[in-house]
Design a protein around this motif. Structure first.
Motif, PDB file in Angstrom:
ATOM      1  N   ARG A 361      -8.536   0.926  13.980  1.00 28.38           N
ATOM      2  CA  ARG A 361      -9.523  -0.067  14.425  1.00 28.38           C
ATOM      3  C   ARG A 361      -9.638  -1.248  13.461  1.00 28.38           C
ATOM      4  O   ARG A 361     -10.445  -2.148  13.670  1.00 28.38           O
ATOM      5  N   LEU A 362      -8.854  -1.247  12.413  1.00 30.84           N
ATOM      6  CA  LEU A 362      -8.757  -2.366  11.476  1.00 30.84           C
ATOM      7  C   LEU A 362      -7.286  -2.743  11.373  1.00 30.84           C
ATOM      8  O   LEU A 362      -6.498  -2.041  10.736  1.00 30.84           O
ATOM      9  N   LEU A 363      -6.900  -3.841  11.999  1.00 28.30           N
ATOM     10  CA  LEU A 363      -5.499  -4.247  12.042  1.00 28.30           C
ATOM     11  C   LEU A 363      -5.284  -5.387  11.058  1.00 28.30           C
ATOM     12  O   LEU A 363      -5.916  -6.444  11.172  1.00 28.30           O
ATOM     13  N   PRO A 364      -4.404  -5.204  10.074  1.00 25.28           N
ATOM     14  CA  PRO A 364      -4.264  -6.203   9.008  1.00 25.28           C
ATOM     15  C   PRO A 364      -3.245  -7.287   9.355  1.00 25.28           C
ATOM     16  O   PRO A 364      -2.297  -7.079  10.111  1.00 25.28           O
ATOM     17  N   GLN A 365      -3.474  -8.467   8.761  1.00 23.43           N
ATOM     18  CA  GLN A 365      -2.485  -9.533   8.706  1.00 23.43           C
ATOM     19  C   GLN A 365      -2.413  -9.954   7.238  1.00 23.43           C
ATOM     20  O   GLN A 365      -3.398 -10.469   6.682  1.00 23.43           O
ATOM     21  N   ARG A 366      -1.244  -9.710   6.614  1.00 25.35           N
ATOM     22  CA  ARG A 366      -1.125  -9.874   5.163  1.00 25.35           C
ATOM     23  C   ARG A 366       0.034 -10.797   4.804  1.00 25.35           C
ATOM     24  O   ARG A 366       1.082 -10.756   5.447  1.00 25.35           O
ATOM     25  N   PHE A 367      -0.167 -11.566   3.757  1.00 28.89           N
ATOM     26  CA  PHE A 367       0.911 -12.335   3.152  1.00 28.89           C
ATOM     27  C   PHE A 367       0.810 -12.187   1.644  1.00 28.89           C
ATOM     28  O   PHE A 367      -0.285 -12.275   1.075  1.00 28.89           O
ATOM     29  N   THR A 368       1.970 -11.959   0.996  1.00 25.40           N
ATOM     30  CA  THR A 368       2.004 -11.785  -0.456  1.00 25.40           C
ATOM     31  C   THR A 368       3.213 -12.513  -1.014  1.00 25.40           C
ATOM     32  O   THR A 368       4.320 -12.387  -0.482  1.00 25.40           O
ATOM     33  N   ALA A 369       2.993 -13.247  -2.071  1.00 29.55           N
ATOM     34  CA  ALA A 369       4.074 -13.845  -2.859  1.00 29.55           C
ATOM     35  C   ALA A 369       3.883 -13.395  -4.300  1.00 29.55           C
ATOM     36  O   ALA A 369       2.785 -13.527  -4.856  1.00 29.55           O
ATOM     37  N   GLU A 370       4.940 -12.842  -4.906  1.00 33.31           N
ATOM     38  CA  GLU A 370       4.815 -12.249  -6.227  1.00 33.31           C
ATOM     39  C   GLU A 370       6.000 -12.634  -7.095  1.00 33.31           C
ATOM     40  O   GLU A 370       7.094 -12.936  -6.591  1.00 33.31           O
ATOM     41  N   ARG A 371       5.776 -12.574  -8.390  1.00 31.87           N
ATOM     42  CA  ARG A 371       6.850 -12.742  -9.363  1.00 31.87           C
ATOM     43  C   ARG A 371       6.539 -11.894 -10.584  1.00 31.87           C
ATOM     44  O   ARG A 371       5.436 -11.949 -11.133  1.00 31.87           O
ATOM     45  N   ASP A 372       7.503 -11.086 -11.004  1.00 32.58           N
ATOM     46  CA  ASP A 372       7.340 -10.276 -12.207  1.00 32.58           C
ATOM     47  C   ASP A 372       7.423 -11.171 -13.436  1.00 32.58           C
ATOM     48  O   ASP A 372       8.211 -12.132 -13.485  1.00 32.58           O
ATOM     49  N   LEU A 373       6.612 -10.837 -14.430  1.00 36.03           N
ATOM     50  CA  LEU A 373       6.589 -11.566 -15.692  1.00 36.03           C
ATOM     51  C   LEU A 373       7.053 -10.649 -16.809  1.00 36.03           C
ATOM     52  O   LEU A 373       6.683  -9.469 -16.865  1.00 36.03           O
TER      53      LEU A 373
END
Length: 805
Positions: A361-373
């Motif tokens: 009953r909780l439908l997600p919309q996700r965006f992620t941008a990542e970079r390892d340091l």
């Protein structure tokens, strides 16, 4: 791209297996006049086909000697040679046996008659007569019979004709994994034995150059009844994928009725494909599902859509859209996007089997941008994220969704400093927005705005495994820039809360003997001291904090809340002790007992329920577990209230697993004043007419399996003692006949306080071929503790299956 499970995957196995055996036998020695044992260097040959005969051709090109054995060898040099009587020719892993073998050098023609047998790692092949012109690779193999070792399946054909090195034709072939040693006709003509299931084809044309096979008159029979027939069927011969129809799937439930779907796989390109699935739902109408997948340099993903243009029950159009993508960014960064949306609030209830989220009953919309340091004084992660929700409300329970984050920008760092000192740092700025559909949740649900926070920590661990001490200094600082004013009229607010903690532990060991077993017993006391000053947070918004579920593990946490917005004040000591019994030889844990309790040194004013905590001693938490006998174990978790002098929450489970496909488990869950449930799960044989059908049995026919017929019952029942009703249940039967498995499973899911949906799942698994019908395996594995598949799902059912889904 993943591989499909389809009936078509079988045909390349059957005919390519026959062809591989025939191709593999091609290398023969130049004729030599010698005694019964003759050896010759390999005869130069042209390159072999690389599809079905890849392994055989590799052997052919290898510089290995050829060994020829026979009772009698006759030869005319450079003209012809004959070998008779127990002829055995071996080159590498290939062995060719026959009663008689002849070679005509002028025509480059080899003949073999009388129980011609070929042994190769791919399987065993036999027939009455083989004739092959080696240079043009023209010839035939009469009455070929094959046994494929990897899948322990095989069959026969009337004839295989080799047209050239890349093309061949198989006449009247059939395939099965059932006992077949005495099978003459796959349909049992004339009262002869017949297999329980068999795949037949009138003619199969193979073109390894084009990586294509075409079967004419393909029929799948079960109990001699045709269950699937196709006049013409094309399929790939190697690892490549090929467009085509997949087996239909069936679903039956009380909400929608019978659903029949027939997928079509479209091989668009080597890095792109799609699956289009028309569907008929008896109570709702016609619909369709489509999935597109791609794999490009630096990016990959999938898009799926499902549509029901006219739902006759809901009287409206309905749809689902799901997508997921992953890609690379400059400077070794990466990004991910996934989204799930549906047309209406009732989707999760009407189509529970289509659930693609752990929170339906909780439908997600996700965006992620990542970079390892990575730098000289530590490592970390820089990130930018967005999170939104589609909330499916209903007429019964109101869903209180988390806040949306649009955007969330931050960096995390950690690493060593000096003298064993370590640091950890998180700095983040997030804009919180109430989720659409969250109206009416009350409290701070209407608040929105930016929060910037810093979580900093410095810690050190002293000592060793037997005695250790870990002091820690932490800071939680946050500032708020709100779109709506607070109760005192402010739009900007800030607070910072330091915290000090120190944790230590000891480990003692001793050798002991219990019931004649040598054991090592440990005693592990543990203590945690936390001092966090009180800071008034009642006027500040609460975007992401919630009360921690108090249990044996969380009682050793510094904060009574998760998230950032709330920090409980504390001046407390938590004490715990654990004792374990370990096997002296293997180190395996035979039993454990653990106790923990928290003691307040002052009142705690910031609590999850808003009421100050003045009781000095917390509830007592206990854990216990032991292996009582082989396959029999129990676990117990208990929360005891000294104030009430009774338990307020407990979970106990007992598991018995005496052998393969035998497991019983029962779990009791109790929360005083809220819930009391009993759960029973099992997988158990009702009867077994012999050994496990999953075990290969040589006497069951060449390469076959025993078909003794073993019946198993599977299930899980969750019963609410408080409500006196079954909340969820799964009941099913699995019949294992050795070469096929029939599964019938019923699942009842609660979709409301007084609503439930029942699903009927029926699957026929033809071992070594495919699974037909609906798929209950995920339901069984996810819900029955200790459930085991009657067949190893990770094993490939065919040596080189084509890809279809």
């Amino acid at each position: 791209m993943k591989r499909p499970a389809a009936v078509q995957r079988l045909l390349p196995l059957v005919v390519a297996g026959l062809a591989a055996g025939a191709y593999a036998q091609a290398p023969l020695p130049s004729p030599r006049a010698s005694a019964a044992d003759a050896c010759a260097p390999p005869r130069p040959t042209s390159p072999r086909p690389a599809a079905a005969a890849r392994a055989a051709s590799a052997a052919a090109s290898a510089p290995e000697p050829v060994q020829l054995q026979a009772r009698e060898v006759r030869a005319r040099p450079d003209v012809e040679a004959e070998a008779e009587g127990a002829v055995r020719l071996q080159r590498g892993e290939l062995v060719l046996q026959a009663d008689w073998l002849g070679y005509e050098q002028v025509q480059d023609l080899v003949r073999a008659r009388g129980e011609v047998r070929i042994e190769h790692p791919s399987g065993r092949y036999s027939g009455s007569e083989l004739q092959l012109q080696l240079d043009r690779f023209e010839g035939f193999f009469l009455q070929p019979r094959y046994e494929l070792e990897r899948v322990q399946a095989g069959g026969r054909a009337e004839r295989i004709d080799f047209l050239d090195r890349e093309r061949s034709v198989v006449e009247k072939g059939w395939y099965t994994s059932c006992p077949r040693e005495d099978v003459v006709s796959p349909t049992g003509e004339g009262g002869t034995p017949r297999p329980d299931w068999v795949l037949q084809s009138e003619r199969v044309r193979l073109d390894f150059g084009a990586n294509e096979g075409v079967a004419e008159g393909a029929v799948l029979r079960f109990m001699n009844v045709p269950i699937l027939a196709l006049p013409t069927l094309s399929f790939p011969l190697g690892e490549g994928r090929k467009s085509g129809w997949l087996p239909p799937t069936l679903d039956l439930d009380t909400s929608s009725g019978l659903s029949v779907a027939v997928p079509y796989y479209w091989n668009i390109a080597p890095n792109r494909d799609a699956t289009l699935t028309p569907r008929i739902i008896t109570r709702r109408g016609a619909g369709a599902n489509g999935e597109f997948r791609y794999l490009e340099p630096g990016i990959s993903g999938r898009v799926e859509a499902e549509v029901l243009p006219d739902d006759r029950i809901a009287q409206r159009s309905r749809w689902l859209l799901a997508t997921a993508h992953d890609g690379r960014l400059p400077f070794e960064g990466r990004w991910h996007l996934d989204a799930l949306r549906v047309s209406d609030d009732a989707w999760w209830k009407d189509f529970p089997l289509d659930a693609r989220s752990l929170t339906p009953r909780l439908l997600p919309q996700r965006f992620t941008a990542e970079r390892d340091l990575d730098f000289g004084w530590g490592q970390g992660l820089a990130y930018a994220r967005m999170l939104r929700w589609q909330v499916l409300q209903g007429s019964d329970d109101l869903v209180l969704p988390p806040y949306e984050r649009a955007p969330q920008l931050g960096v995390q760092l950690d690493g060593p400093l000096v003298g064993g000192l370590r640091y950890a740092l998180q700095a983040e700025a997030t804009r919180f927005v109430p989720a659409a559909g969250a109206a009416g949740s009350g409290g701070s649900a209407a608040a929105a705005g930016w929060r910037s926070h810093v979580l900093a920590e410095m810690s050190m661990r002293l000592g060793h495994e037997g005695a250790w001490l870990a002091p820690r200094l932490a800071l939680n600082a946050a500032s708020y820039d709100l779109e709506q004013p607070l109760a005192d009229g402010r739009r900007h607010a800030a607070r910072s809360i330091p915290s000090f903690g120190v944790e230590g532990g000891l480990t003692f060991e001793r050798q002991t003997v219990l019931f004649g077993h040598a054991l090592r017993q440990t005693l592990e006391p543990r203590a945690l001291y936390v001092n966090t000053p009180w800071r008034d947070q009642t006027a500040l918004p609460n975007f992401d904090s919630a009360a921690r579920d108090i249990n044996f593990d969380s009682i050793f946490a510094d904060n009574a809340f998760s998230g950032v917005d709330r920090v409980s004040d504390a001046h407390q000591v938590t004490l715990g002790v654990t004792t374990r019994l370990l096997d002296a030889a293997s180190g395996a844990e035979a039993g454990r007992l653990a106790l923990a309790q928290r003691y307040l040194l002052r009142d705690q004013r910031i609590t999850p329920d808003g009421v100050a905590l003045t009781r000095r001693a917390s509830d007592l938490f206990a854990l216990a577990g032991a292996t009582l006998a082989r396959g029999l174990a129990f676990d117990l978790a208990l929360q005891y209230s000294p104030e009430l002098q009774r338990s307020v929450r407990s979970v106990g489970s007992l598991r018995w697993n005496p052998g393969e496909f035998r497991t019983l488990s029962t779990t009791y869950r109790f929360t005083r004043g809220l819930a009391e449930q009993v759960e029973l799960g099992w997988q158990w044989p009702l009867w077994k007419r012999g050994r496990d059908a999953s075990a290969p049995v040589a006497s069951a026919g060449a390469g076959g399996r025993t078909c003794g017929g073993n019946l198993y019952t599977v299930g899980r029942i969750n019963y609410s003692l408080r409500d006196s009703r079954v909340t969820d249940s799964i009941l099913g039967l699995e019949y294992d006949a050795g070469c096929w498995i029939l599964r019938l499973v019923g699942e009842r899911l609660s979709t409301g306080r007084s609503e439930a949906t029942t699903h009927i799942l029926l699957q026929l698994e033809l071992v070594g071929l495919s699974r037909l019908g609906s798929n209950p395996l995920r339901v069984l594995k996810d819900n029955i503790p200790g459930y085991r598949l009657l067949r190893d799902e990770n094993a490939e059912p065919t040596p080189a299956p084509p890809r279809y889904d």
